[in-house]
Design a protein around this motif. Structure first.
Motif, PDB file in Angstrom:
ATOM      1  N   GLY A  18     -33.269 -14.664  -2.794  1.00  0.00           N
ATOM      2  CA  GLY A  18     -34.800 -15.248  -2.236  1.00  0.00           C
ATOM      3  C   GLY A  18     -34.867 -16.550  -2.693  1.00  0.00           C
ATOM      4  O   GLY A  18     -34.741 -17.068  -3.708  1.00  0.00           O
ATOM      5  N   GLY A  19     -34.983 -17.687  -1.828  1.00  0.00           N
ATOM      6  CA  GLY A  19     -35.341 -19.194  -2.210  1.00  0.00           C
ATOM      7  C   GLY A  19     -36.756 -19.521  -1.942  1.00  0.00           C
ATOM      8  O   GLY A  19     -36.899 -20.715  -1.703  1.00  0.00           O
ATOM      9  N   GLY A  55     -37.814 -17.551  -6.587  1.00  0.00           N
ATOM     10  CA  GLY A  55     -36.390 -17.703  -6.521  1.00  0.00           C
ATOM     11  C   GLY A  55     -35.808 -18.956  -7.192  1.00  0.00           C
ATOM     12  O   GLY A  55     -35.080 -19.101  -8.186  1.00  0.00           O
ATOM     13  N   GLY A 101     -39.586 -20.196   1.301  1.00  0.00           N
ATOM     14  CA  GLY A 101     -40.379 -19.203   1.749  1.00  0.00           C
ATOM     15  C   GLY A 101     -41.661 -19.372   2.476  1.00  0.00           C
ATOM     16  O   GLY A 101     -41.512 -20.164   3.426  1.00  0.00           O
ATOM     17  N   VAL A 102     -42.792 -18.761   1.973  1.00  0.00           N
ATOM     18  CA  VAL A 102     -43.885 -19.066   2.621  1.00  0.00           C
ATOM     19  C   VAL A 102     -44.668 -20.688   2.451  1.00  0.00           C
ATOM     20  O   VAL A 102     -45.524 -21.013   3.251  1.00  0.00           O
ATOM     21  N   ALA A 117     -48.169 -25.095   5.984  1.00  0.00           N
ATOM     22  CA  ALA A 117     -48.148 -23.956   6.680  1.00  0.00           C
ATOM     23  C   ALA A 117     -48.485 -22.538   5.884  1.00  0.00           C
ATOM     24  O   ALA A 117     -49.206 -21.514   6.512  1.00  0.00           O
ATOM     25  N   GLY A 118     -48.645 -22.665   4.403  1.00  0.00           N
ATOM     26  CA  GLY A 118     -49.040 -21.511   3.657  1.00  0.00           C
ATOM     27  C   GLY A 118     -49.997 -22.375   2.415  1.00  0.00           C
ATOM     28  O   GLY A 118     -51.092 -22.676   2.870  1.00  0.00           O
ATOM     29  N   PRO A 119     -49.581 -22.065   1.338  1.00  0.00           N
ATOM     30  CA  PRO A 119     -50.357 -22.679   0.156  1.00  0.00           C
ATOM     31  C   PRO A 119     -50.582 -24.018   0.414  1.00  0.00           C
ATOM     32  O   PRO A 119     -49.599 -24.629   0.834  1.00  0.00           O
ATOM     33  N   SER A 163     -52.326 -25.612  -2.392  1.00  0.00           N
ATOM     34  CA  SER A 163     -52.737 -26.011  -4.004  1.00  0.00           C
ATOM     35  C   SER A 163     -52.221 -25.021  -4.942  1.00  0.00           C
ATOM     36  O   SER A 163     -51.910 -23.901  -4.797  1.00  0.00           O
ATOM     37  N   PRO A 166     -28.705 -13.825   4.079  1.00  0.00           N
ATOM     38  CA  PRO A 166     -29.124 -12.659   3.799  1.00  0.00           C
ATOM     39  C   PRO A 166     -28.123 -11.623   2.864  1.00  0.00           C
ATOM     40  O   PRO A 166     -26.969 -11.780   3.260  1.00  0.00           O
ATOM     41  N   ILE A 176     -37.606 -11.337  -3.728  1.00  0.00           N
ATOM     42  CA  ILE A 176     -38.017 -11.205  -2.493  1.00  0.00           C
ATOM     43  C   ILE A 176     -39.020 -10.367  -2.392  1.00  0.00           C
ATOM     44  O   ILE A 176     -39.606  -9.702  -3.346  1.00  0.00           O
ATOM     45  N   GLN A 216     -47.243 -16.425   9.900  1.00  0.00           N
ATOM     46  CA  GLN A 216     -46.932 -15.690   8.304  1.00  0.00           C
ATOM     47  C   GLN A 216     -46.744 -14.221   8.502  1.00  0.00           C
ATOM     48  O   GLN A 216     -47.800 -13.502   8.045  1.00  0.00           O
ATOM     49  N   SER A 255     -44.188 -12.107  -5.520  1.00  0.00           N
ATOM     50  CA  SER A 255     -45.785 -12.494  -5.715  1.00  0.00           C
ATOM     51  C   SER A 255     -46.305 -10.992  -5.684  1.00  0.00           C
ATOM     52  O   SER A 255     -47.604 -10.859  -5.887  1.00  0.00           O
ATOM     53  N   VAL A 289     -50.367 -13.492  -7.186  1.00  0.00           N
ATOM     54  CA  VAL A 289     -49.959 -13.908  -5.900  1.00  0.00           C
ATOM     55  C   VAL A 289     -49.759 -15.365  -6.055  1.00  0.00           C
ATOM     56  O   VAL A 289     -49.245 -15.916  -5.321  1.00  0.00           O
ATOM     57  N   PRO A 309     -48.512 -20.030  -9.819  1.00  0.00           N
ATOM     58  CA  PRO A 309     -48.012 -20.168 -11.072  1.00  0.00           C
ATOM     59  C   PRO A 309     -47.781 -18.763 -11.628  1.00  0.00           C
ATOM     60  O   PRO A 309     -47.020 -18.577 -12.400  1.00  0.00           O
ATOM     61  N   CYS A 352     -46.175 -16.636  -9.765  1.00  0.00           N
ATOM     62  CA  CYS A 352     -44.795 -16.376  -9.335  1.00  0.00           C
ATOM     63  C   CYS A 352     -43.768 -16.953 -10.416  1.00  0.00           C
ATOM     64  O   CYS A 352     -42.920 -16.247 -10.591  1.00  0.00           O
TER      65      CYS A 352
HETATM   66  C1  LIG Z   1     -51.070 -18.672   4.038  1.00  0.00           C
HETATM   67  C2  LIG Z   1     -50.849 -18.425   2.600  1.00  0.00           C
HETATM   68  C3  LIG Z   1     -51.742 -19.452   1.583  1.00  0.00           C
HETATM   69  C4  LIG Z   1     -51.603 -19.331   0.383  1.00  0.00           C
HETATM   70  N1  LIG Z   1     -52.324 -20.063  -0.554  1.00  0.00           N
HETATM   71  C5  LIG Z   1     -52.245 -20.381  -1.886  1.00  0.00           C
HETATM   72  C6  LIG Z   1     -52.474 -21.216  -2.540  1.00  0.00           C
HETATM   73  O1  LIG Z   1     -53.318 -22.297  -2.169  1.00  0.00           O
HETATM   74  N2  LIG Z   1     -52.128 -21.458  -3.888  1.00  0.00           N
HETATM   75  C7  LIG Z   1     -51.169 -20.438  -4.463  1.00  0.00           C
HETATM   76  O2  LIG Z   1     -50.982 -20.610  -5.618  1.00  0.00           O
HETATM   77  N3  LIG Z   1     -50.829 -19.335  -3.778  1.00  0.00           N
HETATM   78  C8  LIG Z   1     -51.125 -19.442  -2.551  1.00  0.00           C
HETATM   79  N4  LIG Z   1     -50.487 -18.434  -1.588  1.00  0.00           N
HETATM   80  C9  LIG Z   1     -49.552 -17.535  -2.222  1.00  0.00           C
HETATM   81  C10 LIG Z   1     -48.127 -18.103  -2.703  1.00  0.00           C
HETATM   82  O3  LIG Z   1     -47.881 -18.956  -1.830  1.00  0.00           O
HETATM   83  C11 LIG Z   1     -47.277 -16.860  -2.442  1.00  0.00           C
HETATM   84  O4  LIG Z   1     -47.563 -15.790  -3.246  1.00  0.00           O
HETATM   85  C12 LIG Z   1     -45.810 -17.336  -3.111  1.00  0.00           C
HETATM   86  O5  LIG Z   1     -45.330 -18.830  -2.628  1.00  0.00           O
HETATM   87  C13 LIG Z   1     -44.739 -16.494  -2.713  1.00  0.00           C
HETATM   88  O6  LIG Z   1     -43.434 -16.937  -3.162  1.00  0.00           O
HETATM   89  P1  LIG Z   1     -42.335 -16.125  -3.352  1.00  0.00           P
HETATM   90  O7  LIG Z   1     -41.015 -16.811  -3.602  1.00  0.00           O
HETATM   91  O8  LIG Z   1     -42.645 -14.983  -4.350  1.00  0.00           O
HETATM   92  O9  LIG Z   1     -42.028 -15.294  -2.090  1.00  0.00           O
HETATM   93  P2  LIG Z   1     -41.685 -16.042  -0.495  1.00  0.00           P
HETATM   94  O10 LIG Z   1     -42.217 -17.243  -0.434  1.00  0.00           O
HETATM   95  O11 LIG Z   1     -42.130 -14.882   0.483  1.00  0.00           O
HETATM   96  O12 LIG Z   1     -40.107 -16.063  -0.618  1.00  0.00           O
HETATM   97  C14 LIG Z   1     -39.111 -14.973  -0.567  1.00  0.00           C
HETATM   98  C15 LIG Z   1     -38.068 -15.416   0.254  1.00  0.00           C
HETATM   99  O13 LIG Z   1     -36.931 -14.405   0.222  1.00  0.00           O
HETATM  100  C16 LIG Z   1     -36.127 -14.221   1.452  1.00  0.00           C
HETATM  101  N5  LIG Z   1     -35.674 -12.972   1.513  1.00  0.00           N
HETATM  102  C17 LIG Z   1     -36.067 -12.045   1.853  1.00  0.00           C
HETATM  103  N6  LIG Z   1     -35.323 -11.099   1.847  1.00  0.00           N
HETATM  104  C18 LIG Z   1     -34.229 -11.821   1.543  1.00  0.00           C
HETATM  105  C19 LIG Z   1     -32.551 -11.091   1.513  1.00  0.00           C
HETATM  106  N7  LIG Z   1     -32.355  -9.777   1.804  1.00  0.00           N
HETATM  107  N8  LIG Z   1     -31.738 -11.952   1.310  1.00  0.00           N
HETATM  108  C20 LIG Z   1     -31.983 -13.358   0.911  1.00  0.00           C
HETATM  109  N9  LIG Z   1     -33.111 -13.632   0.869  1.00  0.00           N
HETATM  110  C21 LIG Z   1     -34.248 -13.035   1.197  1.00  0.00           C
HETATM  111  C22 LIG Z   1     -37.240 -14.850   2.434  1.00  0.00           C
HETATM  112  O14 LIG Z   1     -36.483 -15.340   3.674  1.00  0.00           O
HETATM  113  C23 LIG Z   1     -38.149 -15.793   1.705  1.00  0.00           C
HETATM  114  O15 LIG Z   1     -37.593 -17.357   1.877  1.00  0.00           O
HETATM  115  C24 LIG Z   1     -50.619 -18.402  -0.093  1.00  0.00           C
HETATM  116  C25 LIG Z   1     -49.715 -17.520   0.658  1.00  0.00           C
HETATM  117  C26 LIG Z   1     -50.035 -17.507   1.960  1.00  0.00           C
HETATM  118  C27 LIG Z   1     -49.250 -16.735   2.756  1.00  0.00           C
END
Ligand SMILES: Cc1cc2nc3c(=O)[nH]c(=O)nc-3n(C[C@H](O)[C@H](O)[C@H](O)COP(=O)(O)OP(=O)(O)OC[C@H]3O[C@@H](n4cnc5c(N)ncnc54)[C@H](O)[C@@H]3O)c2cc1C
Length: 459
Positions: free
Chosen positions: A10-11, A15, A42-43, A56-58, A60, A248, A278, A403, A437, A442, A445, A447
């Motif tokens: 997961g990147g 990750g 990711g998001v 597109a996502g977060p 701040s 993947p 992930i 998303q 997350s 979520v 910070p 994460c």
């Molecule tokens: C619209 C939106 C607004 C947000 N606003 C904020 C904000 O303003 N401030 C804040 O702090 N947080 C915010 N959040 C929350 C925060 O952005 C997320 O919780 C955080 O970015 C999640 O990161 P992650 O790396 O855990 O997961 P993800 O970003 O989901 O990354 C997981 C990665 O794993 C990869 N993956 C999945 N399965 C596999 C596999 N089998 N093999 C290899 N790769 C795989 C996916 O492709 C993905 O790239 C927001 C979220 C959203 C959606």
């Protein structure tokens, strides 16, 4: 070559933070970061159309939780704060935009006089909010409770539906009546335990005003070029970590002596340790054979789908206030839009061209917002914006970000279940650790913190 090898799956930010911490802890080890999609983040993704910054996502990072900003500083990336001239958001109610009453902290009123003066609540609603001063405690130290149940009991439905729910549940795209208080806003429980009345407790624990007369430090941060700059800088800081997109992971085979076999579509990599950064549903699939109980718990974590629409108005003029960050739209007001950020008022990103950028959010837990295609979402946006901000005119550029399964829903009892799952995995597959997350926070910070804990767990 090193005889130690670690794989991060997961990147997203989880990750990347895990890979960063692994590199620090094991300077000689071989580290691979495997990402399914064609990009890291990711998001987190920033559209930089014509030099504008449209997230597109977060958008701040909360400074109060230090891990994410400390990581940015460690890799030499300077943050920027919100525009000091923009204070808070409006709340929409029955055709009007209301200021959030002064003194509202985490959706809860602490300034009685400001609440009395606000037009957002009816007189019976204001009176009911005052019950907080007299009601006995409802929470117990070891029992989780739905945030909505707690706040409805202490303040009544109006405070919850018009103030607290749009402010608090927006972060999780969640239903306040199902959200775990322990996992989202545990300090309410502490306040009730110590002070009984939340209003009195919040007033007593309110931070002292800054001693100097200068501008207050911003609570939130981002970076020039948006949050994707953070992803780019982190990726660059990882140096010799082998970062592979389009990769993947399709299965995992833990074997006690050699390590874990990480199976991709191209090859099998044997690793001393694996961090799964992930989403819960993806981790559940990879763990389904060797850690069934953990897999069941993760599979049960539900997610909200979101759609974010970015729009650029090159000559919007005063239709978008410079002194507000946007507005919130409570449920029941007849709109599908849940909130809107006046991006160009909230952030003064360096070097962006003139013009107003706004972002609107669609989708709540339990809604199927992504059943609409992009054209339908844009039509919905135009229709709703026409009613909400009729003077805005037509956008010069729009972009739809879909998303799917974006935000995990923390339901009552969530933290206890996740702690048990993390513990169980240590027994079932000690070379695999969980980050992401959905575990115990979520926010970005959270994460980063969670990823550091996962790395600590590895030998
Ligand atoms: C619209 C939106 C607004 C947000 N606003 C904020 C904000 O303003 N401030 C804040 O702090 N947080 C915010 N959040 C929350 C925060 O952005 C997320 O919780 C955080 O970015 C999640 O990161 P992650 O790396 O855990 O997961 P993800 O970003 O989901 O990354 C997981 C990665 O794993 C990869 N993956 C999945 N399965 C596999 C596999 N089998 N093999 C290899 N790769 C795989 C996916 O492709 C993905 O790239 C927001 C979220 C959203 C959606």
């Amino acid at each position: 070559m090193s005889d130690q090898r670690y794989v991060v799956v997961g990147g997203g930010i989880s990750g990347l933070a895990a890979a960063y911490a692994l590199r620090k802890k094991h300077p000689q080890a071989e580290i691979l970061l495997l990402e399914a999609q064609d990009h890291l983040g990711g998001v987190i993704h920033t559209d930089r159309y014509s030099g504008y910054v449209i997230e597109a996502g977060p958008d701040s990072i909360l400074r109060r939780k230090p891990e994410a900003i400390a990581l940015a500083e460690a890799i030499g990336l300077a943050s920027i704060g919100t525009n000091p001239g923009a204070h808070g958001a409006y709340i929409y109610h029955r055709g009007r935009f209301y200021d959030i009453p002064p003194g509202v902290q985490s959706g809860v009123p602490t300034d009685v006089w400001a609440l009395v003066q606000s037009g957002l609540l009816s007189w019976p609603g204001k009176l009911r909010a005052g019950f907080d001063f007299f009601l006995p405690r409802i929470t117990r130290p070891n029992d989780d409770i739905a945030l909505g149940r707690f706040l409805r009991y202490r303040f009544g439905d109006e405070v919850v539906d018009r103030l607290a729910a749009p402010m608090l549940s927006g972060i999780y795209a969640g239903n306040i009546d199902q959200m775990s208080m322990d996992a989202t806003f545990p300090h309410f429980k502490d306040l009730e335990a110590k002070h009984r009345s939340i209003v009195q407790g919040a007033r007593q624990t309110r931070p002292a005003p800054p001693s100097s007369s200068g501008p207050r430090p911003s609570m939130f941060a981002t970076f020039a070029g948006g949050l994707e700059s953070y992803i780019e800088a982190l990726s660059k800081s990882l140096g010799d970590v082998d970062q592979r997109c389009h990769t993947p992971v399709v299965s995992l085979e833990p074997s006690s002596d050699q390590g874990v076999e990480v199976v991709t579509e191209q090859e099998t990599i044997v690793a001393n340790g694996v961090i799964l950064a992930i989403p819960a549903f993806a981790a559940a699939t990879l763990l389904s054979t060797h850690a069934r109980m953990v897999s069941h718990v993760l599979e049960a974590v539900t997610y909200a789908d979101l759609a974010v629409i970015g729009a650029l108005y090159k000559a919007s003029g005063p239709a978008i206030p410079e002194d507000k960050t946007g507005f919130l739209v409570p449920r029941g007001e007849g709109f599908q839009m849940t909130a809107c950020t006046y991006v160009s008022s909230k952030w003064h990103y360096p070097d962006v061209p003139e013009g107003a950028v706004i972002r609107s959010y669609y989708g709540r837990a339990g809604e199927d917002i992504l059943a609409m295609n992009d054209a339908e979402l844009l039509a919905l946006y135009r229709r709703e914006m026409h009613d909400l901000l009729p003077k805005l005119g037509d956008p010069d550029y729009t972009v739809v970000f879909r998303q799917p399964r974006a935000i995990p829903q923390y339901q009552v009892g969530h933290l206890r279940k996740m702690a048990a799952a993390v513990q169980q995995l240590r027994t079932d597959c000690p070379r695999i650790a969980l980050a992401g997350s959905y575990i115990d926070g979520v926010g970005i910070p959270d994460c980063v913190r969670r990823s550091y804990a996962a790395v600590e767990q590895m030998d």
